[in-house]
Write a protein that holds these residues in place. Structure first.
Motif, PDB file in Angstrom:
ATOM      1  N   ARG A  55       0.843  -1.193   0.000  1.00  0.00           N
ATOM      2  CA  ARG A  55       0.000   0.000   0.000  1.00  0.00           C
ATOM      3  C   ARG A  55       0.883   1.250   0.000  1.00  0.00           C
ATOM      4  O   ARG A  55       1.929   1.287   0.651  1.00  0.00           O
ATOM      5  N   LEU A  82      -1.323   1.963  -4.629  1.00  0.00           N
ATOM      6  CA  LEU A  82      -0.458   0.790  -4.672  1.00  0.00           C
ATOM      7  C   LEU A  82       0.948   1.196  -5.090  1.00  0.00           C
ATOM      8  O   LEU A  82       1.139   2.169  -5.829  1.00  0.00           O
ATOM      9  N   LEU A 137       0.507  -8.432  -7.803  1.00  0.00           N
ATOM     10  CA  LEU A 137      -0.759  -7.715  -7.708  1.00  0.00           C
ATOM     11  C   LEU A 137      -1.909  -8.654  -7.369  1.00  0.00           C
ATOM     12  O   LEU A 137      -2.793  -8.311  -6.565  1.00  0.00           O
ATOM     13  N   ASP A 138      -1.911  -9.843  -7.955  1.00  0.00           N
ATOM     14  CA  ASP A 138      -2.968 -10.817  -7.657  1.00  0.00           C
ATOM     15  C   ASP A 138      -2.918 -11.263  -6.199  1.00  0.00           C
ATOM     16  O   ASP A 138      -3.954 -11.353  -5.524  1.00  0.00           O
ATOM     17  N   SER A 139      -1.713 -11.541  -5.708  1.00  0.00           N
ATOM     18  CA  SER A 139      -1.591 -11.966  -4.311  1.00  0.00           C
ATOM     19  C   SER A 139      -1.973 -10.841  -3.355  1.00  0.00           C
ATOM     20  O   SER A 139      -2.572 -11.086  -2.296  1.00  0.00           O
ATOM     21  N   TYR A 140      -1.653  -9.620  -3.752  1.00  0.00           N
ATOM     22  CA  TYR A 140      -2.018  -8.488  -2.896  1.00  0.00           C
ATOM     23  C   TYR A 140      -3.542  -8.336  -2.828  1.00  0.00           C
ATOM     24  O   TYR A 140      -4.098  -8.080  -1.751  1.00  0.00           O
ATOM     25  N   GLU A 141      -4.208  -8.510  -3.965  1.00  0.00           N
ATOM     26  CA  GLU A 141      -5.666  -8.421  -3.970  1.00  0.00           C
ATOM     27  C   GLU A 141      -6.293  -9.529  -3.137  1.00  0.00           C
ATOM     28  O   GLU A 141      -7.301  -9.316  -2.444  1.00  0.00           O
ATOM     29  N   GLU A 142      -5.710 -10.726  -3.172  1.00  0.00           N
ATOM     30  CA  GLU A 142      -6.225 -11.816  -2.347  1.00  0.00           C
ATOM     31  C   GLU A 142      -6.074 -11.502  -0.858  1.00  0.00           C
ATOM     32  O   GLU A 142      -6.990 -11.756  -0.063  1.00  0.00           O
ATOM     33  N   LYS A 143      -4.919 -10.942  -0.500  1.00  0.00           N
ATOM     34  CA  LYS A 143      -4.724 -10.574   0.902  1.00  0.00           C
ATOM     35  C   LYS A 143      -5.714  -9.493   1.330  1.00  0.00           C
ATOM     36  O   LYS A 143      -6.260  -9.535   2.437  1.00  0.00           O
ATOM     37  N   GLU A 144      -5.938  -8.526   0.448  1.00  0.00           N
ATOM     38  CA  GLU A 144      -6.893  -7.467   0.778  1.00  0.00           C
ATOM     39  C   GLU A 144      -8.299  -8.030   0.937  1.00  0.00           C
ATOM     40  O   GLU A 144      -9.053  -7.609   1.821  1.00  0.00           O
ATOM     41  N   ASP A 145      -8.662  -8.990   0.079  1.00  0.00           N
ATOM     42  CA  ASP A 145      -9.985  -9.612   0.203  1.00  0.00           C
ATOM     43  C   ASP A 145     -10.118 -10.358   1.523  1.00  0.00           C
ATOM     44  O   ASP A 145     -11.170 -10.311   2.180  1.00  0.00           O
TER      45      ASP A 145
END
Length: 269
Positions: A55, A82, A137-145
């Motif tokens: 972030r 980001l 970016l995909d892993s970051y979005e999963e963590k945010e979810d």
């Protein structure tokens, strides 16, 4: 004599021509300058295989000085909220302009050839970094979810506990049956009737008799002068006429106040 030239690494003017770059002082300054930039370049090269997305924070605006190009370069690549760590530095190291400036810098300063590859990023490595950045970016979005789901679960739990507390307060309390046992609490109505009936019954307690007050008893500092009641007259507390109004009832309107004239002459003689 050779024309004067300025060395930016040594920060001095020299007149020995190209021989200055071979001097011990210049080589020492060159090595120290490259070693200051090398840790940042190595950290950027590690991010090629495993890009990290975080972030955005104000510290991500930090820049570093490119010794070969002679300009400042942003270390990280930020977009919106980001940030891709070391994305800006890798983009600069992979650019054709940087490669051209690096070749010129190495030739002018006579630096070690083995170290030049450390300060360059090939196009293949940069493509690999882009793929790694997509995965990051995909892993970051999963963590945010996951974080959002945890926060939503906590909010639902707090709301449910609050509703249970409100429901427990609003629900009427059940009145127990007095036939269940003598130890069960009784209703207010029964208790009030019992208290009223007990208050009507005479008490069997042996209470000491109240002392009778003797009005004729003479104390050390008071003297009783007797009752001053006039029979048949009364006082203002019993509804009688006040003393200052009794005179109007007995004195006629034609009666003179004080001694008469004949009594005055007789007294004067």
């Amino acid at each position: 004599m050779a024309p004067a030239q300025r060395c930016p690494l040594c920060r001095q003017t020299f007149f020995c021509g190209r021989g200055h770059v071979y001097s011990r002082k210049h080589q020492r300054q060159l090595k120290e300058a490259l070693e200051r930039l090398l840790p940042q370049v190595e950290a950027a090269r590690k991010a090629i295989r495993a890009a990290q997305v975080e972030r955005y924070v104000p510290e991500h605006e930090r820049c570093c000085w490119c010794l070969c190009c002679g300009c400042e370069v942003r270390e990280h690549l930020s977009h919106g909220n980001l940030t891709v760590l070391y994305g800006g530095l890798l983009e600069h190291l992979a650019s054709p302009e940087h490669k051209k400036a690096t070749n010129k810098f190495w030739w002018e300063n006579k630096a070690e050839i083995q170290m030049k590859e450390k300060f360059l990023v090939t196009p293949q490595d940069y493509v690999r970094f882009k793929k790694s950045m997509v995965k990051g970016l995909d892993s970051y979005e999963e963590k945010e979810d996951e974080v959002i789901k945890e926060m939503a679960a906590q909010i639902r739990e707090v709301e449910q506990s609050r509703q249970e507390v409100v429901r427990s307060v609003l629900e009427p309390q059940a009145v127990p049956d007095p036939e269940e046992g003598s130890s069960a609490p009784r209703s207010w109505k029964g208790m009030n009737s019992q208290v009223a009936s007990s208050s009507q019954q005479p008490s069997n307690l042996d209470l000491p008799p109240a002392p009778e007050l003797d009005w004729m008893e003479i104390g050390p500092s008071l003297t009783f002068i007797g009752h001053q009641d006039i029979p048949g007259v009364g006082n203002i507390h019993s509804g009688a006429t006040p003393p200052w109004m009794i005179q109007d009832e007995y004195i006629g309107g034609n009666q003179e106040i004080g001694p008469s004239y004949e009594e005055f002459l007789k007294e004067s003689k």
